[in-house]
Motif scaffolding. Structure first.
Motif, PDB file in Angstrom:
ATOM      1  N   ASP A  99       0.833  -1.203   0.000  1.00 10.91           N
ATOM      2  CA  ASP A  99       0.000   0.000   0.000  1.00 10.91           C
ATOM      3  C   ASP A  99       0.864   1.248   0.000  1.00 10.91           C
ATOM      4  N   ALA A 100       1.978   1.208   0.742  1.00 15.36           N
ATOM      5  CA  ALA A 100       2.851   2.377   0.885  1.00 15.36           C
ATOM      6  C   ALA A 100       4.297   1.948   0.963  1.00 15.36           C
ATOM      7  N   ILE A 101       5.170   2.791   0.434  1.00 17.89           N
ATOM      8  CA  ILE A 101       6.609   2.625   0.570  1.00 17.89           C
ATOM      9  C   ILE A 101       7.157   3.859   1.260  1.00 17.89           C
ATOM     10  N   VAL A 102       7.991   3.642   2.264  1.00 20.56           N
ATOM     11  CA  VAL A 102       8.685   4.724   2.968  1.00 20.56           C
ATOM     12  C   VAL A 102      10.173   4.569   2.701  1.00 20.56           C
ATOM     13  N   ILE A 103      10.794   5.623   2.189  1.00 21.30           N
ATOM     14  CA  ILE A 103      12.225   5.603   1.897  1.00 21.30           C
ATOM     15  C   ILE A 103      12.958   6.244   3.064  1.00 21.30           C
ATOM     16  N   GLY A 104      13.638   5.422   3.852  1.00 21.58           N
ATOM     17  CA  GLY A 104      14.374   5.915   5.006  1.00 21.58           C
ATOM     18  C   GLY A 104      13.669   5.593   6.307  1.00 21.58           C
ATOM     19  N   SER A 105      14.463   5.360   7.357  1.00 24.00           N
ATOM     20  CA  SER A 105      13.894   4.930   8.637  1.00 24.00           C
ATOM     21  C   SER A 105      14.330   5.810   9.797  1.00 24.00           C
ATOM     22  N   GLY A 106      14.751   7.030   9.492  1.00 21.28           N
ATOM     23  CA  GLY A 106      15.173   7.947  10.541  1.00 21.28           C
ATOM     24  C   GLY A 106      13.997   8.616  11.227  1.00 21.28           C
ATOM     25  N   ILE A 107      14.206   9.827  11.724  1.00 16.66           N
ATOM     26  CA  ILE A 107      13.185  10.494  12.527  1.00 16.66           C
ATOM     27  C   ILE A 107      11.861  10.613  11.788  1.00 16.66           C
ATOM     28  N   SER A 108      11.878  11.127  10.562  1.00 16.02           N
ATOM     29  CA  SER A 108      10.613  11.294   9.835  1.00 16.02           C
ATOM     30  C   SER A 108      10.144   9.983   9.228  1.00 16.02           C
ATOM     31  N   GLY A 109      11.062   9.136   8.754  1.00 19.97           N
ATOM     32  CA  GLY A 109      10.673   7.855   8.171  1.00 19.97           C
ATOM     33  C   GLY A 109      10.008   6.936   9.180  1.00 19.97           C
ATOM     34  N   GLY A 110      10.509   6.934  10.407  1.00 15.57           N
ATOM     35  CA  GLY A 110       9.885   6.135  11.457  1.00 15.57           C
ATOM     36  C   GLY A 110       8.466   6.590  11.738  1.00 15.57           C
ATOM     37  N   TRP A 111       8.262   7.912  11.750  1.00 12.10           N
ATOM     38  CA  TRP A 111       6.906   8.432  11.967  1.00 12.10           C
ATOM     39  C   TRP A 111       5.978   8.073  10.806  1.00 12.10           C
ATOM     40  N   ALA A 112       6.486   8.175   9.570  1.00  9.89           N
ATOM     41  CA  ALA A 112       5.664   7.800   8.423  1.00  9.89           C
ATOM     42  C   ALA A 112       5.250   6.334   8.522  1.00  9.89           C
ATOM     43  N   ALA A 113       6.202   5.470   8.866  1.00  6.87           N
ATOM     44  CA  ALA A 113       5.905   4.042   8.983  1.00  6.87           C
ATOM     45  C   ALA A 113       4.853   3.794  10.059  1.00  6.87           C
ATOM     46  N   LYS A 114       5.015   4.412  11.208  1.00  9.29           N
ATOM     47  CA  LYS A 114       4.071   4.222  12.305  1.00  9.29           C
ATOM     48  C   LYS A 114       2.660   4.644  11.905  1.00  9.29           C
ATOM     49  N   GLU A 115       2.533   5.836  11.368  1.00  6.12           N
ATOM     50  CA  GLU A 115       1.198   6.350  11.060  1.00  6.12           C
ATOM     51  C   GLU A 115       0.527   5.562   9.935  1.00  6.12           C
ATOM     52  N   LEU A 116       1.263   5.202   8.916  1.00  6.34           N
ATOM     53  CA  LEU A 116       0.688   4.450   7.802  1.00  6.34           C
ATOM     54  C   LEU A 116       0.302   3.031   8.241  1.00  6.34           C
ATOM     55  N   CYS A 117       1.169   2.393   9.007  1.00  3.59           N
ATOM     56  CA  CYS A 117       0.864   1.037   9.485  1.00  3.59           C
ATOM     57  C   CYS A 117      -0.328   1.035  10.431  1.00  3.59           C
ATOM     58  N   GLU A 118      -0.374   1.996  11.332  1.00  2.00           N
ATOM     59  CA  GLU A 118      -1.467   2.033  12.291  1.00  2.00           C
ATOM     60  C   GLU A 118      -2.802   2.371  11.634  1.00  2.00           C
ATOM     61  N   ASN A 119      -2.739   2.928  10.438  1.00  6.31           N
ATOM     62  CA  ASN A 119      -3.962   3.188   9.682  1.00  6.31           C
ATOM     63  C   ASN A 119      -4.276   2.077   8.692  1.00  6.31           C
ATOM     64  N   GLY A 120      -3.632   0.929   8.869  1.00  8.23           N
ATOM     65  CA  GLY A 120      -3.996  -0.264   8.124  1.00  8.23           C
ATOM     66  C   GLY A 120      -3.282  -0.483   6.818  1.00  8.23           C
ATOM     67  N   LEU A 121      -2.287   0.338   6.475  1.00  5.52           N
ATOM     68  CA  LEU A 121      -1.593   0.189   5.201  1.00  5.52           C
ATOM     69  C   LEU A 121      -0.410  -0.772   5.324  1.00  5.52           C
ATOM     70  N   LYS A 122      -0.353  -1.734   4.430  1.00  5.50           N
ATOM     71  CA  LYS A 122       0.813  -2.597   4.336  1.00  5.50           C
ATOM     72  C   LYS A 122       1.965  -1.749   3.816  1.00  5.50           C
ATOM     73  N   THR A 123       2.989  -1.585   4.656  1.00  2.00           N
ATOM     74  CA  THR A 123       4.014  -0.579   4.397  1.00  2.00           C
ATOM     75  C   THR A 123       5.399  -1.208   4.337  1.00  2.00           C
ATOM     76  N   LEU A 124       6.138  -0.873   3.277  1.00  7.06           N
ATOM     77  CA  LEU A 124       7.516  -1.314   3.110  1.00  7.06           C
ATOM     78  C   LEU A 124       8.442  -0.134   3.418  1.00  7.06           C
ATOM     79  N   VAL A 125       9.348  -0.321   4.372  1.00  9.45           N
ATOM     80  CA  VAL A 125      10.368   0.679   4.671  1.00  9.45           C
ATOM     81  C   VAL A 125      11.675   0.232   4.029  1.00  9.45           C
ATOM     82  N   LEU A 126      12.210   1.071   3.171  1.00  5.47           N
ATOM     83  CA  LEU A 126      13.464   0.784   2.488  1.00  5.47           C
ATOM     84  C   LEU A 126      14.585   1.531   3.208  1.00  5.47           C
ATOM     85  N   GLU A 127      15.520   0.789   3.757  1.00  3.65           N
ATOM     86  CA  GLU A 127      16.636   1.378   4.495  1.00  3.65           C
ATOM     87  C   GLU A 127      17.932   1.121   3.750  1.00  3.65           C
TER      88      GLU A 127
END
Length: 568
Positions: free
Chosen positions: A15-43
């Motif tokens: 559903d979503a791809i997040v590029i990076g897992s730092g301060i903002s990437g971690g927040w993007a992953a949290k919010e998208l996942c908690e809203n039900g989106l299957k999310t891939l974080v690319l580090e």
């Protein structure tokens, strides 16, 4: 990392791809996942598991061969970032390899990078201050840069949202230009800082000295322990007491069952579909095998850090975007900003010989901006302003490290604390200049054969005038509060030393002069969001990471809403 899903199969759709897992990437992953989106974080770098992968977290200086210093071999590996003075034996493993990841300094610029799960959230200074409309309206009022497409009211609830989860300790002041956060109990000033505070606020009505507002827990929160005052933060905190992606947002994302993390994933470009008129995925290079792979998603969040996100966008070319994804305005790569740094004064405080402090508090004092707030405080020397950080303390046994003394009396003297000292150093706002820029350098390639960045950035007359005022004010304030042996300084560092690089893919109201809209979407490709430092339209004079968090949470919720409406 058994607790995280790292089974990212090639050509898999999310559903979503997040590029990076730092301060903002971690927040993007949290919010998208908690809203039900299957999310891939690319580090880009390796996995770092909270606690398990903090090898130096409990080491004392005598446990390390170089007592925390860095070897000549490692200095070569960090020949650029090492100039910062922040890299040593205790944290070298969290810093990027400059030999594998070169960049070109057209003018001197120090770019500190951290390529691993958590990024620089493991290493940051954790100072957290809200912006105000003094900041969001500045460009429109003085004509520098373009107008922000948002105001404080747009982001205020999101500040509160992220603060309640991250945990920010501090004290309220009620200043309109430095809004109060949702605070945990504040850390305490030591005796000398309290003394200086009293004198300063008496001598300068309207100026304030407070404890820093910082992302350290002073009481337990959401299963995380409170700060133990070890001041070993850049080694990773086993208590989870300071905010990092590894300890806070990524575990929350993982708890949903919707998170997949793929390490060693160097994002080469974002894939744009000409027929659909939107991005459809991300092309990566496996850092270990050099294999090229593609992953697909409905929305993409760029959170690789300011310059790295812009580098990816510049490298994402197509028939529609020959000069980089979303670069219709020609502003992609331009308007690079940082904060000026390491200008101030220090001195000795008489008295208090019978007092000391407990622990190693990982925080200092803050003196908020007091110039160009209104007509009464307006300066005719420069626009914008600055604040001060610093603190007080007593020298210890380390003061004898470079002395030639020897014998029992000398050893005994090392056990007696030295005089109290106090220092302040300024952080000044940098204006957004079009010719402070980055661009792709296809002649200098990284380890994986990809174009690198050339950085062409410098302080200009307004920043130099601000720095001059910082030095003068710092010396004057310490004199008037009664310090002695005062030394004022300006280390004349190039941009990058503040490690607050911002801009290069700025938000704006007009697609002709900006890259992103008011919800951090690329104007001409609205399913791509950029919510790290690249999105910033101006730089304020306060630390920016809290604003990245709030903007990211806000943009993620907007993305979810738009997905549900089938608008993306």
């Amino acid at each position: 990392m058994a607790n995280f899903n790292i089974d990212a199969k090639q050509n898999m759709t999310y559903d979503a791809i997040v590029i990076g897992s730092g301060i903002s990437g971690g927040w993007a992953a949290k919010e998208l996942c908690e809203n039900g989106l299957k999310t891939l974080v690319l580090e880009r770098g390796r996995l770092v598991e909270h606690v398990k992968d903090y090898p130096t977290m409990n080491l004392d200086p005598w446990d390390m061969e170089l007592r925390g210093g860095i070897s000549p071999e490692l200095q070569k590996k960090h020949y650029k970032g090492g100039r910062s003075g922040f890299i040593g034996e205790t944290n070298e493993h969290f810093h990027a390899n400059d030999l594998e990841n070169p960049y070109t300094e057209v003018k001197p610029f120090m770019w500190v990078r951290a390529h691993q799960m958590g990024g620089r959230s493991i290493l940051w200074g954790k100072q957290c201050y809200r912006w105000s409309d003094l900041d969001f309206e500045a460009n429109a009022k003085d004509g520098h840069g373009v107008d922000w497409p948002i105001r404080y009211k747009d982001i205020e609830p999101w500040y509160t949202y992220v603060e309640k989860f991250a945990g920010i300790s501090g004290e309220s002041l009620g200043l309109s230009h430095l809004p109060d956060s949702h605070f945990l109990p504040a850390m305490e000033l030591n005796c000398v800082e309290k003394h200086v505070k009293g004198r300063l606020e008496k001598e300068y009505p309207g100026r304030h000295l407070i404890i820093g507002r910082v992302a350290h827990l002073t009481e337990p929160l959401n299963g995380r322990g409170k700060c133990q005052y070890r001041n070993r933060c850049d080694r990773g905190c086993p208590y989870g007491a300071y905010f990092s992606s590894n300890a806070v947002t990524l575990p929350a994302a993982n708890a949903t069952g919707n998170l997949t993390i793929r390490p060693f994933s160097i994002v080469q470009s974002i894939i744009y579909d000409e027929e659909k008129g939107k991005a459809i995925g991300v092309r990566i290079i496996d850092a270990e095998t050099n294999e090229v792979m593609e992953y697909f998603a409905r929305i993409i969040f760029c959170n690789a850090s300011a310059l790295s996100s812009t580098q990816i966008l510049l490298n994402s070319t197509s028939g529609r975007f020959p000069n980089g994804l979303g670069n219709d305005s020609g502003e992609l790569g331009h308007n690079l900003m940082d904060h000026t740094y390491r200008i101030g004064a220090m001195g000795v405080v008489d008295g208090f010989e019978d007092q000391y402090f407990k622990g190693r508090r990982p925080n200092g004092i803050y003196i908020p901006r007091y110039v160009n707030l209104d007509e009464k405080t307006r300066s005719d020397k420069f626009v914008r302003g600055f604040g001060f950080q610093g603190g007080g303390g007593r020298s210890g046994w380390g003061a004898g490290a470079n002395l030639e003394n020897f014998g029992g009396d000398f050893k005994d003297s090392l056990m007696k604390p030295g005089p109290w000292e106090f220092f302040i150093t300024g952080f000044a706002e940098c204006l957004p200049y079009h010719d402070n820029k980055v661009y792709l350098n296809k002649d200098v390639l990284d380890k994986w054969g990809q174009p690198t960045l050339s950085i062409d950035c410098e302080w200009k007359e307004n920043e130099k005038a601000l720095n001059k005022q910082i030095r003068e004010d710092a010396k004057e304030m310490l004199e008037r509060v009664g310090l002695k042996d005062i030394v004022d300084f300006d280390n004349q560092h190039e941009p990058g030393y503040g490690i607050h690089e911002m801009g290069t893919a700025r938000m704006g109201r007009d697609p002709k002069t900006s890259v992103l809209n008011g919800t951090n979407q690329v104007h001409a490709c609205k399913n791509v969001f950029v919510t790290d430092g690249a999105c910033m339209t101006s730089s304020s004079c306060v630390n920016p990471s809290l604003t990245y968090m709030a903007l990211t949470a806000r943009a993620a919720h907007h993305a979810v809403t738009e997905l549900k409406k089938f608008n993306l």
